[in-house]
Design a protein around this motif. Structure first.
Motif, PDB file in Angstrom:
ATOM      1  N   ILE A  29      25.194  95.558  16.677  1.00 40.21           N
ATOM      2  CA  ILE A  29      24.565  95.728  17.977  1.00 40.21           C
ATOM      3  C   ILE A  29      23.084  95.398  17.854  1.00 40.21           C
ATOM      4  O   ILE A  29      22.437  95.771  16.871  1.00 40.21           O
ATOM      5  CB  ILE A  29      24.793  97.156  18.540  1.00 40.21           C
ATOM      6  CG1 ILE A  29      24.314  97.239  19.986  1.00 40.21           C
ATOM      7  CG2 ILE A  29      24.163  98.223  17.658  1.00 40.21           C
ATOM      8  CD1 ILE A  29      24.899  98.403  20.758  1.00 40.21           C
ATOM      9  N   SER A  30      22.586  94.661  18.827  1.00 40.21           N
ATOM     10  CA  SER A  30      21.171  94.298  18.802  1.00 40.21           C
ATOM     11  C   SER A  30      20.329  95.445  19.354  1.00 40.21           C
ATOM     12  O   SER A  30      20.832  96.320  20.080  1.00 40.21           O
ATOM     13  CB  SER A  30      20.927  93.028  19.619  1.00 40.21           C
ATOM     14  OG  SER A  30      21.037  93.302  21.005  1.00 40.21           O
ATOM     15  N   LYS A  31      19.061  95.423  19.025  1.00 33.96           N
ATOM     16  CA  LYS A  31      18.145  96.434  19.543  1.00 33.96           C
ATOM     17  C   LYS A  31      18.090  96.359  21.074  1.00 33.96           C
ATOM     18  O   LYS A  31      18.038  97.381  21.745  1.00 33.96           O
ATOM     19  CB  LYS A  31      16.755  96.237  18.947  1.00 33.96           C
ATOM     20  CG  LYS A  31      15.796  97.333  19.298  1.00 33.96           C
ATOM     21  CD  LYS A  31      14.497  97.164  18.551  1.00 33.96           C
ATOM     22  CE  LYS A  31      13.567  98.314  18.855  1.00 33.96           C
ATOM     23  NZ  LYS A  31      12.302  98.182  18.138  1.00 33.96           N
ATOM     24  N   ASN A  32      18.137  95.146  21.616  1.00 34.10           N
ATOM     25  CA  ASN A  32      18.122  94.991  23.067  1.00 34.10           C
ATOM     26  C   ASN A  32      19.394  95.562  23.699  1.00 34.10           C
ATOM     27  O   ASN A  32      19.331  96.228  24.741  1.00 34.10           O
ATOM     28  CB  ASN A  32      17.941  93.522  23.460  1.00 34.10           C
ATOM     29  CG  ASN A  32      17.788  93.366  24.949  1.00 34.10           C
ATOM     30  OD1 ASN A  32      16.884  93.933  25.558  1.00 34.10           O
ATOM     31  ND2 ASN A  32      18.691  92.601  25.558  1.00 34.10           N
ATOM     32  N   GLU A  33      20.551  95.313  23.091  1.00 41.22           N
ATOM     33  CA  GLU A  33      21.801  95.883  23.615  1.00 41.22           C
ATOM     34  C   GLU A  33      21.723  97.406  23.618  1.00 41.22           C
ATOM     35  O   GLU A  33      22.130  98.059  24.580  1.00 41.22           O
ATOM     36  CB  GLU A  33      22.999  95.431  22.779  1.00 41.22           C
ATOM     37  CG  GLU A  33      23.349  93.972  22.951  1.00 41.22           C
ATOM     38  CD  GLU A  33      24.350  93.479  21.923  1.00 41.22           C
ATOM     39  OE1 GLU A  33      25.064  92.515  22.245  1.00 41.22           O
ATOM     40  OE2 GLU A  33      24.425  94.030  20.799  1.00 41.22           O
ATOM     41  N   ALA A  34      21.198  97.981  22.539  1.00 43.43           N
ATOM     42  CA  ALA A  34      21.062  99.442  22.459  1.00 43.43           C
ATOM     43  C   ALA A  34      20.075  99.965  23.499  1.00 43.43           C
ATOM     44  O   ALA A  34      20.303 101.017  24.101  1.00 43.43           O
ATOM     45  CB  ALA A  34      20.621  99.840  21.055  1.00 43.43           C
TER      46      ALA A  34
END
Length: 97
Positions: A29-34
């Protein structure tokens, strides 16, 4: 995506697929998705298992279900951009949200 339980409700679905057998589900999971997940109560991660027999929906997760698995930025000199999450499959809520 419209909700299958309440058609007037819009959901944000992030689909992650894993080919690893066993009791654990691994996804990235990307930081942006999180960040998006943490800001939207209608955000769900949908886990899908892939095998020689095809695909199977494992279930869904809310952000709060896996947020404790995310790394912490401990210094201003470095921060995470993508995280590998490994969690028990039994933590998934059954079916689609």
């Amino acid at each position: 995506s419209p909700s299958i339980k309440n058609t007037e409700n819009t959901l944000f679905l992030e689909v992650k697929t894993s080919v690893r057998p066993g009791e654990l589900f691994t996804f990235y999971i990307s930081k942006n998705e999180a960040r998006v997940a943490s800001q939207n109560k209608n955000w769900f991660l949908v886990g899908v298992e892939s095998s020689a027999d095809g695909f199977r929906v494992l279930g869904n997760l809310t952000f709060n279900t896996f947020s404790d698995f995310l790394p912490l930025n401990q210094s201003r000199n470095g921060e995470w951009e993508t995280a590998k999450i490994v969690m028990p499959k039994k933590m998934f809520f059954s079916g689609l949200p």
